[in-house]
Design a protein around this motif. Structure first.
Motif, PDB file in Angstrom:
ATOM      1  N   GLU A  47       0.854  -1.178   0.000  1.00  0.00           N
ATOM      2  CA  GLU A  47       0.000   0.000   0.000  1.00  0.00           C
ATOM      3  C   GLU A  47       0.898   1.239   0.000  1.00  0.00           C
ATOM      4  O   GLU A  47       2.016   1.208   0.518  1.00  0.00           O
ATOM      5  CB  GLU A  47      -0.905   0.021   1.230  1.00  0.00           C
ATOM      6  N   THR A  48       0.406   2.321  -0.569  1.00  0.00           N
ATOM      7  CA  THR A  48       1.213   3.535  -0.696  1.00  0.00           C
ATOM      8  C   THR A  48       1.805   3.975   0.637  1.00  0.00           C
ATOM      9  O   THR A  48       2.982   4.315   0.719  1.00  0.00           O
ATOM     10  CB  THR A  48       0.380   4.669  -1.317  1.00  0.00           C
ATOM     11  N   LYS A  49       1.015   3.957   1.696  1.00  0.00           N
ATOM     12  CA  LYS A  49       1.483   4.417   3.004  1.00  0.00           C
ATOM     13  C   LYS A  49       1.803   3.256   3.938  1.00  0.00           C
ATOM     14  O   LYS A  49       1.765   3.412   5.161  1.00  0.00           O
ATOM     15  CB  LYS A  49       0.444   5.340   3.634  1.00  0.00           C
ATOM     16  N   ALA A  50       2.167   2.125   3.388  1.00  0.00           N
ATOM     17  CA  ALA A  50       2.450   0.930   4.192  1.00  0.00           C
ATOM     18  C   ALA A  50       3.670   1.141   5.082  1.00  0.00           C
ATOM     19  O   ALA A  50       4.605   1.860   4.723  1.00  0.00           O
ATOM     20  CB  ALA A  50       2.685  -0.269   3.286  1.00  0.00           C
ATOM     21  N   SER A  51       3.664   0.488   6.221  1.00  0.00           N
ATOM     22  CA  SER A  51       4.755   0.663   7.188  1.00  0.00           C
ATOM     23  C   SER A  51       6.097   0.170   6.664  1.00  0.00           C
ATOM     24  O   SER A  51       7.134   0.694   7.050  1.00  0.00           O
ATOM     25  CB  SER A  51       4.407  -0.069   8.492  1.00  0.00           C
ATOM     26  N   TRP A  52       6.105  -0.843   5.803  1.00  0.00           N
ATOM     27  CA  TRP A  52       7.361  -1.372   5.251  1.00  0.00           C
ATOM     28  C   TRP A  52       7.408  -1.231   3.734  1.00  0.00           C
ATOM     29  O   TRP A  52       8.000  -2.054   3.053  1.00  0.00           O
ATOM     30  CB  TRP A  52       7.547  -2.833   5.671  1.00  0.00           C
ATOM     31  N   ASN A  53       6.801  -0.198   3.199  1.00  0.00           N
ATOM     32  CA  ASN A  53       6.860   0.072   1.764  1.00  0.00           C
ATOM     33  C   ASN A  53       8.179   0.773   1.459  1.00  0.00           C
ATOM     34  O   ASN A  53       8.221   1.950   1.124  1.00  0.00           O
ATOM     35  CB  ASN A  53       5.667   0.922   1.334  1.00  0.00           C
ATOM     36  N   LEU A  54       9.264   0.036   1.589  1.00  0.00           N
ATOM     37  CA  LEU A  54      10.591   0.620   1.431  1.00  0.00           C
ATOM     38  C   LEU A  54      10.957   0.888  -0.023  1.00  0.00           C
ATOM     39  O   LEU A  54      11.919   1.591  -0.304  1.00  0.00           O
ATOM     40  CB  LEU A  54      11.635  -0.284   2.085  1.00  0.00           C
ATOM     41  N   THR A  55      10.177   0.337  -0.955  1.00  0.00           N
ATOM     42  CA  THR A  55      10.450   0.591  -2.371  1.00  0.00           C
ATOM     43  C   THR A  55       9.782   1.870  -2.856  1.00  0.00           C
ATOM     44  O   THR A  55      10.070   2.336  -3.947  1.00  0.00           O
ATOM     45  CB  THR A  55       9.942  -0.576  -3.246  1.00  0.00           C
ATOM     46  N   GLY A  56       8.867   2.430  -2.055  1.00  0.00           N
ATOM     47  CA  GLY A  56       8.135   3.614  -2.481  1.00  0.00           C
ATOM     48  C   GLY A  56       7.040   3.294  -3.482  1.00  0.00           C
ATOM     49  O   GLY A  56       6.520   4.178  -4.161  1.00  0.00           O
ATOM     50  N   TYR A  57       6.664   2.028  -3.566  1.00  0.00           N
ATOM     51  CA  TYR A  57       5.622   1.592  -4.508  1.00  0.00           C
ATOM     52  C   TYR A  57       4.303   2.290  -4.213  1.00  0.00           C
ATOM     53  O   TYR A  57       3.909   2.431  -3.059  1.00  0.00           O
ATOM     54  CB  TYR A  57       5.447   0.075  -4.409  1.00  0.00           C
ATOM     55  N   SER A  58       3.620   2.726  -5.272  1.00  0.00           N
ATOM     56  CA  SER A  58       2.321   3.367  -5.116  1.00  0.00           C
ATOM     57  C   SER A  58       1.462   3.067  -6.330  1.00  0.00           C
ATOM     58  O   SER A  58       1.838   3.369  -7.463  1.00  0.00           O
ATOM     59  CB  SER A  58       2.496   4.884  -4.968  1.00  0.00           C
ATOM     60  N   ASN A  59       0.321   2.465  -6.082  1.00  0.00           N
ATOM     61  CA  ASN A  59      -0.661   2.199  -7.124  1.00  0.00           C
ATOM     62  C   ASN A  59      -2.037   2.447  -6.494  1.00  0.00           C
ATOM     63  O   ASN A  59      -2.456   1.696  -5.615  1.00  0.00           O
ATOM     64  CB  ASN A  59      -0.545   0.764  -7.627  1.00  0.00           C
ATOM     65  N   PRO A  60      -2.753   3.506  -6.910  1.00  0.00           N
ATOM     66  CA  PRO A  60      -4.051   3.836  -6.309  1.00  0.00           C
ATOM     67  C   PRO A  60      -5.054   2.682  -6.369  1.00  0.00           C
ATOM     68  O   PRO A  60      -5.872   2.529  -5.466  1.00  0.00           O
ATOM     69  CB  PRO A  60      -4.545   5.032  -7.123  1.00  0.00           C
ATOM     70  N   GLU A  61      -4.977   1.861  -7.403  1.00  0.00           N
ATOM     71  CA  GLU A  61      -5.901   0.725  -7.511  1.00  0.00           C
ATOM     72  C   GLU A  61      -5.570  -0.343  -6.461  1.00  0.00           C
ATOM     73  O   GLU A  61      -6.467  -0.955  -5.894  1.00  0.00           O
ATOM     74  CB  GLU A  61      -5.860   0.132  -8.926  1.00  0.00           C
ATOM     75  N   VAL A  62      -4.303  -0.564  -6.189  1.00  0.00           N
ATOM     76  CA  VAL A  62      -3.905  -1.481  -5.113  1.00  0.00           C
ATOM     77  C   VAL A  62      -4.419  -0.949  -3.782  1.00  0.00           C
ATOM     78  O   VAL A  62      -4.991  -1.703  -2.977  1.00  0.00           O
ATOM     79  CB  VAL A  62      -2.373  -1.677  -5.087  1.00  0.00           C
ATOM     80  N   ASP A  63      -4.248   0.331  -3.538  1.00  0.00           N
ATOM     81  CA  ASP A  63      -4.747   0.937  -2.294  1.00  0.00           C
ATOM     82  C   ASP A  63      -6.260   0.770  -2.169  1.00  0.00           C
ATOM     83  O   ASP A  63      -6.774   0.422  -1.101  1.00  0.00           O
ATOM     84  CB  ASP A  63      -4.392   2.424  -2.240  1.00  0.00           C
ATOM     85  N   ARG A  64      -6.984   1.003  -3.261  1.00  0.00           N
ATOM     86  CA  ARG A  64      -8.445   0.891  -3.243  1.00  0.00           C
ATOM     87  C   ARG A  64      -8.878  -0.549  -2.971  1.00  0.00           C
ATOM     88  O   ARG A  64      -9.756  -0.806  -2.147  1.00  0.00           O
ATOM     89  CB  ARG A  64      -9.032   1.377  -4.572  1.00  0.00           C
ATOM     90  N   LEU A  65      -8.244  -1.494  -3.652  1.00  0.00           N
ATOM     91  CA  LEU A  65      -8.633  -2.902  -3.506  1.00  0.00           C
ATOM     92  C   LEU A  65      -8.267  -3.472  -2.136  1.00  0.00           C
ATOM     93  O   LEU A  65      -9.025  -4.277  -1.580  1.00  0.00           O
ATOM     94  CB  LEU A  65      -8.001  -3.747  -4.619  1.00  0.00           C
ATOM     95  N   THR A  66      -7.116  -3.083  -1.588  1.00  0.00           N
ATOM     96  CA  THR A  66      -6.775  -3.584  -0.251  1.00  0.00           C
ATOM     97  C   THR A  66      -7.740  -3.011   0.786  1.00  0.00           C
ATOM     98  O   THR A  66      -8.135  -3.715   1.717  1.00  0.00           O
ATOM     99  CB  THR A  66      -5.319  -3.270   0.139  1.00  0.00           C
ATOM    100  N   GLN A  67      -8.154  -1.760   0.603  1.00  0.00           N
ATOM    101  CA  GLN A  67      -9.141  -1.176   1.518  1.00  0.00           C
ATOM    102  C   GLN A  67     -10.484  -1.892   1.375  1.00  0.00           C
ATOM    103  O   GLN A  67     -11.139  -2.192   2.372  1.00  0.00           O
ATOM    104  CB  GLN A  67      -9.298   0.325   1.261  1.00  0.00           C
ATOM    105  N   ALA A  68     -10.890  -2.179   0.149  1.00  0.00           N
ATOM    106  CA  ALA A  68     -12.149  -2.903  -0.077  1.00  0.00           C
ATOM    107  C   ALA A  68     -12.091  -4.296   0.553  1.00  0.00           C
ATOM    108  O   ALA A  68     -13.061  -4.747   1.165  1.00  0.00           O
ATOM    109  CB  ALA A  68     -12.429  -3.007  -1.573  1.00  0.00           C
ATOM    110  N   ALA A  69     -10.953  -4.969   0.433  1.00  0.00           N
ATOM    111  CA  ALA A  69     -10.793  -6.300   1.038  1.00  0.00           C
ATOM    112  C   ALA A  69     -10.863  -6.217   2.556  1.00  0.00           C
ATOM    113  O   ALA A  69     -11.452  -7.081   3.215  1.00  0.00           O
ATOM    114  CB  ALA A  69      -9.469  -6.919   0.599  1.00  0.00           C
ATOM    115  N   ARG A  70     -10.281  -5.185   3.102  1.00  0.00           N
ATOM    116  CA  ARG A  70     -10.285  -4.987   4.557  1.00  0.00           C
ATOM    117  C   ARG A  70     -11.709  -4.776   5.064  1.00  0.00           C
ATOM    118  O   ARG A  70     -12.057  -5.200   6.163  1.00  0.00           O
ATOM    119  CB  ARG A  70      -9.405  -3.777   4.887  1.00  0.00           C
ATOM    120  N   GLU A  71     -12.546  -4.112   4.275  1.00  0.00           N
ATOM    121  CA  GLU A  71     -13.908  -3.787   4.686  1.00  0.00           C
ATOM    122  C   GLU A  71     -14.936  -4.841   4.291  1.00  0.00           C
ATOM    123  O   GLU A  71     -16.094  -4.771   4.721  1.00  0.00           O
ATOM    124  CB  GLU A  71     -14.306  -2.439   4.084  1.00  0.00           C
ATOM    125  N   ALA A  72     -14.541  -5.813   3.483  1.00  0.00           N
ATOM    126  CA  ALA A  72     -15.486  -6.817   2.989  1.00  0.00           C
ATOM    127  C   ALA A  72     -16.047  -7.661   4.138  1.00  0.00           C
ATOM    128  O   ALA A  72     -15.302  -8.097   5.019  1.00  0.00           O
ATOM    129  CB  ALA A  72     -14.807  -7.711   1.962  1.00  0.00           C
TER     130      ALA A  72
END
Length: 132
Positions: A47-72
């Motif tokens: 996730e863009t603001k992940a605690s161990w996102n040491l690569t700086g990876y950011s994809n808004p669709e990944v953020d949206r889908l992980t949030q949707a999975a968390r709330e499912a």
């Protein structure tokens, strides 16, 4: 695979400091961890603001889908979202995985209960117990 690499050795402390300061292009990491669900692993690293996102990876669709999975509410729905996340991460390739561990695992179901296996980490030893 088309990746040019210059290897430099460093201590774990120096490695951590370099990565936190954004001065590190890549690192080699081997560890064992137990993640209760796929969301724990994906959200920690990708996730863009992940605690161990040491690569700086950011994809808004990944953020949206992980949030949707968390709330499912329905686990099947959440797992479908996470499957899409994994596809996106594979397409984006924010990491180059340079090693693979082969696990050979067997167990006797007559003697063990609650045996669970992860293709990434092997058996979850913290969750298994001997039958009486």
């Amino acid at each position: 695979i088309g990746v040019d690499v210059t290897l430099k050795t460093s201590s774990a402390d120096a490695l951590n400091e370099l990565s936190l300061n954004g001065e590190l292009d890549a690192w080699f990491n081997v560890y064992y961890a137990v993640y209760p669900t796929p969301i724990d692993l994906l959200s920690q690293y990708y996730e863009t603001k992940a605690s161990w996102n040491l690569t700086g990876y950011s994809n808004p669709e990944v953020d949206r889908l992980t949030q949707a999975a968390r709330e499912a509410i329905d686990p099947a729905e959440g797992n479908a979202d996470l499957a899409e996340v994994e596809k996106l991460i594979c397409e984006d390739a924010p990491s180059v995985f340079i090693s693979n561990v082969r696990w050979l695992m067997g167990y006797n179901p007559d003697k063990l209960d609650n045996f669970h296996y992860s293709g990434v980490y092997g058996a979850y030893y913290d969750r298994v117990w001997m039958k009486q």
